[in-house]
Design an enzyme around this catalytic site. Sequence first.
Site, PDB file in Angstrom:
ATOM      1  N   HIS A 180      -8.172   1.606  -1.149  1.00 25.05           N
ATOM      2  CA  HIS A 180      -8.075   0.715  -2.301  1.00 25.05           C
ATOM      3  C   HIS A 180      -9.444   0.263  -2.800  1.00 25.05           C
ATOM      4  CE1 HIS A 180      -3.841   0.861  -1.573  1.00 25.05           C
ATOM      5  NE2 HIS A 180      -4.025   0.417  -0.338  1.00 25.05           N
ATOM      6  N   SER A 185       0.839  -1.202   0.000  1.00 28.95           N
ATOM      7  CA  SER A 185       0.000   0.000   0.000  1.00 28.95           C
ATOM      8  C   SER A 185       0.876   1.254   0.000  1.00 28.95           C
ATOM      9  CB  SER A 185      -0.979  -0.047   1.181  1.00 28.95           C
ATOM     10  OG  SER A 185      -1.914   0.998   1.116  1.00 28.95           O
TER      11      SER A 185
END
Length: 309
Positions: free
Chosen positions: A193, A90
Amino acid sequence: MLVIVAPGQGAQTPGFLTPWLQDPHFATRIGELSDVVGLDLAHYGTEADAETIRDTAIAQPLLVAAGLIAGEALTGSIPFTGADALAGHSVGEVTAAAAAGVLSGSDAIVFVRERAQGMAEASALRPTTMAAVVRGEPDAVLAAIEAVGATAANNNGAGQIVAAGTTEQIEALRANPPEKARVIGLSVAGAFHTEHMEPGRVRVAAVASGMTAHDPATALLSNADGAVVASGADYLERLVAQVTSPVRWDLCMATMAELGVTGILELPPAGTLTGIAKRNLPGVELFNLNTPDDIVDARAFVARHSGKA
C-alpha cells in the site's frame, strides 16, 4: 445489523486450514482453487511453516481461498447471503468482492494470484517492510512516520497505525519511536500500500481490464475511504488502486458504526479484525469463524444479527 469481514495478510498461521480439509467437500473446493491459482493450497494451509506462508505469493491466495470456502460453508453460496454489509482488510477486499458478487469466485482467485505475484515481484526489487505503531498520539505517530520517509500504509483505528517503507526507514522508526508508542515489526515481505508496489499495481490493472465486475448484492465497504460502493466497476478500480494506496480501516469501522452494526463475523483465519473492533466498536458482538465446528454457532450469530434474516 451484521457485517462479515475478511482479514488481510499477516493473519495466516501454520496449519490454519487443517480442520477445514478434514471434510472431503472443503478439500475438493481447495483443490479446485489450487488448480486455478497454480499453488498447492492444501499443502500451504496445513503443512507449511510460518516463514513459507509469509511469502506474499502464497499468503494472499491462501487467505482468499480460506475466506471463500468458509463463507460458502456458512451461507451456502457465493455470493454470500445473510450479511447486511461486507468489508475486507487489504487482500481481504478481494474476498469481499467475491462475497458480494462483484467478482466470481474464480475471477477473485485469478485476481489475487496476479496481485500476489505482482506485489512479491515489487517487494523483491528493494528490501521493504512494515511495522505496527501501537499507542501514542495519532498526530505524533503520523509525524514520526513521515520524518523517516515512510508511509502510514494502514490506519486501523485507536491505538494502531502501520508504517511501511524501506527496511532502513522502518529500522529508523523502531530506533526512535513516537512518545508513548511501541513499534512492532510485522511478518510481511514488503511495503504494501505504498509507491513501492507500483509494479504490482500495473500487473493487477492488466488482469482486471479483462474481468467483468457486477454491482454488489450487499453493501460493500471500501478501504480507500470507508464508503459504501454501489458500482462493481468502481469497486474493481478501487481494488487495483488499493495496491499502492493506504488502507483506511478506521474509516471502514466508522461507516459500520454509522450503519448501526450490532454484530461482526470474521472469516478465517479470524481474530485480527475482531480484535481491532473490540477496541474501536464497544458494544458490538463479535464472532471468529475459524473451523467447521464453529459453523452452527456462526449461523445462529448470523440469524441473531442479520437485518436480512
